[in-house]
Scaffold this motif. Structure first.
Motif, mmCIF file in Angstrom:
data_model
loop_
_atom_site.group_PDB
_atom_site.id
_atom_site.type_symbol
_atom_site.label_atom_id
_atom_site.label_comp_id
_atom_site.label_asym_id
_atom_site.label_seq_id
_atom_site.Cartn_x
_atom_site.Cartn_y
_atom_site.Cartn_z
ATOM 1 N N THR A 57 46.721 39.530 29.870
ATOM 2 C CA THR A 57 47.221 40.600 28.930
ATOM 3 C C THR A 57 45.767 40.751 28.172
ATOM 4 O OG1 THR A 57 48.823 38.929 27.709
ATOM 5 C CG2 THR A 57 49.255 40.353 29.230
ATOM 6 N N ASN A 58 45.549 39.635 27.611
ATOM 7 C CA ASN A 58 44.508 39.530 26.380
ATOM 8 C C ASN A 58 42.843 39.578 27.047
ATOM 9 O OD1 ASN A 58 43.665 37.062 28.332
ATOM 10 N ND2 ASN A 58 43.581 35.944 26.138
ATOM 11 N N LYS A 59 43.050 40.967 28.069
ATOM 12 C CA LYS A 59 41.737 41.513 28.203
ATOM 13 C C LYS A 59 40.873 39.982 28.532
ATOM 14 C CE LYS A 59 42.207 45.345 26.992
ATOM 15 N NZ LYS A 59 43.336 46.180 27.114
ATOM 16 N N GLY A 60 41.258 38.520 28.704
ATOM 17 C CA GLY A 60 40.687 37.798 29.948
ATOM 18 C C GLY A 60 41.063 37.562 31.237
ATOM 19 N N PHE A 61 39.913 37.195 32.262
ATOM 20 C CA PHE A 61 39.751 36.893 33.626
ATOM 21 C C PHE A 61 39.572 35.610 34.214
ATOM 22 C CE2 PHE A 61 35.562 38.092 32.690
ATOM 23 C CZ PHE A 61 34.835 37.591 33.937
ATOM 24 N N SER A 62 39.762 35.296 35.451
ATOM 25 C CA SER A 62 39.836 34.090 35.933
ATOM 26 C C SER A 62 39.727 34.392 36.652
ATOM 27 C CB SER A 62 40.898 32.691 35.837
ATOM 28 O OG SER A 62 41.465 32.929 36.789
ATOM 29 N N PHE A 63 37.456 33.770 37.437
ATOM 30 C CA PHE A 63 37.312 34.326 38.793
ATOM 31 C C PHE A 63 37.133 33.016 39.231
ATOM 32 C CE2 PHE A 63 33.487 33.287 41.345
ATOM 33 C CZ PHE A 63 34.031 34.705 42.260
ATOM 34 N N LEU A 64 38.276 32.774 40.688
ATOM 35 C CA LEU A 64 38.572 31.889 41.692
ATOM 36 C C LEU A 64 37.501 31.629 42.392
ATOM 37 C CD1 LEU A 64 42.110 31.930 41.774
ATOM 38 C CD2 LEU A 64 40.643 30.825 40.247
ATOM 39 N N GLY A 65 36.574 30.331 42.182
ATOM 40 C CA GLY A 65 35.468 30.667 43.061
ATOM 41 C C GLY A 65 35.589 30.739 44.547
ATOM 42 N N ILE A 66 35.900 29.291 44.850
ATOM 43 C CA ILE A 66 37.012 28.717 46.493
ATOM 44 C C ILE A 66 37.747 29.675 46.333
ATOM 45 C CG2 ILE A 66 37.940 27.110 47.468
ATOM 46 C CD1 ILE A 66 35.606 26.110 46.462
ATOM 47 N N GLY A 67 38.044 30.658 46.268
ATOM 48 C CA GLY A 67 39.522 32.158 47.066
ATOM 49 C C GLY A 67 38.208 32.879 47.687
ATOM 50 N N PHE A 68 37.182 33.490 46.732
ATOM 51 C CA PHE A 68 36.360 34.129 47.263
ATOM 52 C C PHE A 68 35.255 33.850 47.934
ATOM 53 C CE2 PHE A 68 32.400 36.631 46.121
ATOM 54 C CZ PHE A 68 32.644 38.067 45.944
ATOM 55 N N LEU A 69 34.794 32.705 48.252
ATOM 56 C CA LEU A 69 34.126 31.984 49.272
ATOM 57 C C LEU A 69 34.643 32.208 50.549
ATOM 58 C CD1 LEU A 69 32.121 29.366 47.374
ATOM 59 C CD2 LEU A 69 30.665 31.698 48.932
ATOM 60 N N VAL A 70 35.729 32.067 50.481
ATOM 61 C CA VAL A 70 36.897 31.372 51.738
ATOM 62 C C VAL A 70 37.249 32.616 52.590
ATOM 63 C CG1 VAL A 70 39.311 30.915 52.305
ATOM 64 C CG2 VAL A 70 38.330 28.989 51.575
#
Length: 91
Positions: A57-70
């Motif tokens: 909600t605070n315009k932030g994000f989290s990128f989960l690299g392991i999920g992206f690669l899998v």
């Protein structure tokens, strides 16, 4: 023959990366059903079949690299299997 194989593998990796990035935004996000204290400001989760992007909600994000690669590996294998099935049928 080996050059065509490497070129095809490169195209498959590129296609799987594009699918990983585009599919979640085309089909939409899913809401977090298990809301707890750490995730109460979580807006949506992106990724199929594995999560790789969370928006807050605070315009932030989290990128989960392991999920992206899998996800890339998953789509790569699915495309390779579909090509193998197509070659067996048409063959």
């Amino acid at each position: 023959m080996e050059v065509k194989s490497k070129k095809r593998d490169l195209w498959i990796i590129l296609l799987s990366t594009i699918l990983v990035i585009c599919l979640p935004f085309i089909f939409g996000s899913r809401k977090n059903l298990n809301i707890n204290r750490e995730q109460e400001n979580l807006i949506s989760i992106y990724g199929f079949p594995f999560d790789w992007l969370n928006l807050y909600t605070n315009k932030g994000f989290s990128f989960l690299g392991i999920g992206f690669l899998v996800n890339i590996i998953f789509f790569y294998l699915v495309i390779k299997i579909l090509i193998w099935i197509y070659k067996k049928i048409v063959g």
